[in-house]
Every structure is written in structure tokens, then in C-alpha cells.
Scaffold this active site. Structure first.
Site, short mmCIF file in Angstrom:
data_model
loop_
_atom_site.label_atom_id
_atom_site.label_comp_id
_atom_site.label_asym_id
_atom_site.label_seq_id
_atom_site.Cartn_x
_atom_site.Cartn_y
_atom_site.Cartn_z
CG ASP A 137 33.08 63.33 25.24
OD1 ASP A 137 33.21 64.54 25.69
OD2 ASP A 137 34.02 62.86 24.31
N GLY A 138 30.85 65.15 27.61
CA GLY A 138 30.49 66.52 27.67
C GLY A 138 30.69 67.27 26.38
CG ASP A 155 31.59 70.34 39.00
OD1 ASP A 155 32.71 70.66 39.17
OD2 ASP A 155 30.78 69.79 39.41
#
Length: 277
Positions: A137-138, A155
Site C-alpha cells: 500500500d503506497g 502515478d
């Protein structure tokens, strides 16, 4: 029999492309994933019914979300890409010789796998020794990375499903903490024709956090309206200025140039009005 793919970009508008072949479809833990081969745009990655990238025009998005921020930074060494499982942004990031470590934080590992198989020219840098690919999970990674990165590139997919949190103010606050004192962040912020409210909100959030905040544009034919926006925030450097013109000029690109770097910030009046509120 002819087969066509249509993306409904709004309730009243869409784009359509004639399909040569359907290469792959699946439903991952997070989203519907499709890879289709179109006669006009080549292979096309589609997530939850939205076009993410195509063989023919991918270079515009990947170059413009990457090189503007990296060229504005004096010495980008550690770079984080949040999302971007197709690998196109990573490919552009490592074109900069100063980059020693590039991290891809992609929540859906299946996007990475499918892209490696069907989009090898886009995913070609994911195995580079300078690249660390993490299926995580960014948002959580950013929260755990205080002061670690010179440049962070968001992004994201469209602001639906697993990407909703990537457009939230608390995420941008966490990015500010994760950046070094001269750090830069850039995020894709959708179409100025269809997503004006989102652009205004994100620009306002960035402006309250960063010394320099700007909106810039690029032309991407397969994205909604064909005109796409990016919002960039910097703690120290003016993103409109190129730190090392020789480095920027030596990049192997098809869209980005130093002249275009400057021109991308020249906004049409209706786009200016979105960020003047």
C-alpha cells in the site's frame, strides 16, 4: 464480426477503439484488469474499465510525470513511485544518472505481472538493480518513510476504488514529511475539461504545504478529453526551472524536451481559472 472497446469517460461521453484481440482479463483482489490489442493504439491496459496506458501514446504520460520533477531537482537520488505498476514511470526515472534508488510501491501485484508479460517495452526497467519493486500500500509506505525521498511521483489510477486515498489531503501531508528538505512531488490530476473541481482541490492542498506549486499540461490522446494535468509541489526548487540543462537535454525521450518543460506551464485561461479560486 467487429469487436470494439468503449470507455465511458463521463456519463455522456466516451472513446472507442476497434479490438484486434483480447489478450487477458481477470479480477484481482483490487480491480478488474484487462489487456486488449487494438488496431489504432496497440496493446491497451484497462483497469476497472479505464484506459491506463497504450503502446502508441504511453511515452507522453510517463515522460511528463517523471522528467519535469526530476529535471527541476538539483540532485535526485532516491525516488518513490506510488502506483504505476506498468513500470513506465520507473523506466523514465532511471534515465537520470543521479538516481541511485527507485522504489515502486504498487498495491496490486497482478498489474505488475500482467504488464511484464504483455507490455515488455514499458515494464522493461522493473528488473534494473537500482529499482526496488514492492507490492504494498503506497499510502502506508509514505507514512513510514519520513525524510527518505528526493522526488515522489504519484502515478495513480482515476480517483475511484483503491486510488481514492491518493487524492486526499492527509496523503499529501504524509508526502511532505516523506520528502527531504529540497524534495519535489508530482501527481497526475486528471482532465481540466472533466475534473476541474479535483484539480482545484488538489492545487489548494499542495499550495498550503509547498513553497512552490504549479499546474502543467500534456496532450495524451487516449485519456479523457486528450488534455491531461499534473500538479507539482516543491519545498525549495522552482519546478519551472531546469536545474541541469545538460542533463535534461541528454535524456532519450519522444515527448519531453527542455523547451517543452517550460512551455507545459503556460496554461490556457480556463485552466488558470481552475487554480485561481
Amino acid at each position: 464480426m467487429e469487436l470494439w472497446y468503449t470507455e465511458k469517460q463521463t456519463a455522456n461521453y466516451g472513446i472507442t477503439a476497434k479490438i484486434k484481440e483480447s489478450l487477458h482479463t481477470e479480477t484481482s483482489e483490487f480491480q478488474d484488469i484487462a489487456m486488449i490489442d487494438t488496431l489504432e493504439w496497440g496493446r491497451m491496459l484497462v483497469l476497472d474499465g479505464c484506459v491506463m496506458t497504450t503502446d502508441r501514446d504511453e511515452f507522453v504520460y510517463h515522460e511528463m510525470i517523471s522528467h519535469v520533477a526530476l529535471s527541476a531537482h538539483k540532485n535526485p537520488q532516491r525516488v518513490l513511485v506510488v502506483g504505476g505498476g506498468d513500470g513506465g514511470v520507473i523506466r523514465e526515472v532511471i534515465k537520470h544518472p543521479s538516481v541511485t534508488h527507485a522504489v515502486l510501491a504498487e498495491i496490486d501485484g497482478r498489474v505488475i505481472d500482467v504488464s511484464k508479460k504483455y507490455l515488455p517495452a514499458i515494464a522493461c526497467a522493473l528488473d534494473d538493480p537500482r529499482v526496488s519493486v514492492r507490492v504494498i500500500d503506497g499510502i502506508a509506505h509514505v507514512n513510514e518513510s519520513e525524510g527518505q525521498y528526493d522526488v515522489i511521483i504519484v502515478d495513480s489510477t482515476d480517483p475511484i476504488g483503491p486510488a481514492v486515498g491518493l487524492f486526499a489531503r492527509d496523503f499529501y501531508e504524509a508526502i511532505h514529511r516523506a520528502l527531504r528538505p529540497d524534495g519535489i512531488v508530482v501527481a497526475q490530476t486528471e482532465s481540466p475539461f472533466f475534473n476541474g473541481e479535483l484539480i482545484s482541490r488538489v492545487y489548494g492542498d499542495f499550495s498550503s504545504l509547498f513553497t512552490h506549486t504549479h499546474l502543467y499540461l500534456a496532450s495524451i490522446p487516449t485519456y479523457p478529453s486528450g488534455l491531461w494535468s499534473f500538479t507539482i509541489g516543491s519545498k525549495q526548487y522552482d519546478p519551472k526551472m531546469i536545474a541541469d540543462p545538460a542533463r535534461a537535454n541528454s535524456l532519450e525521450t519522444k515527448y519531453y524536451t527542455p523547451d517543452l518543460h517550460a512551455a507545459a506551464f503556460a496554461l490556457p485561461r480556463f485552466a488558470k481559472e481552475l487554480i485561481a479560486k
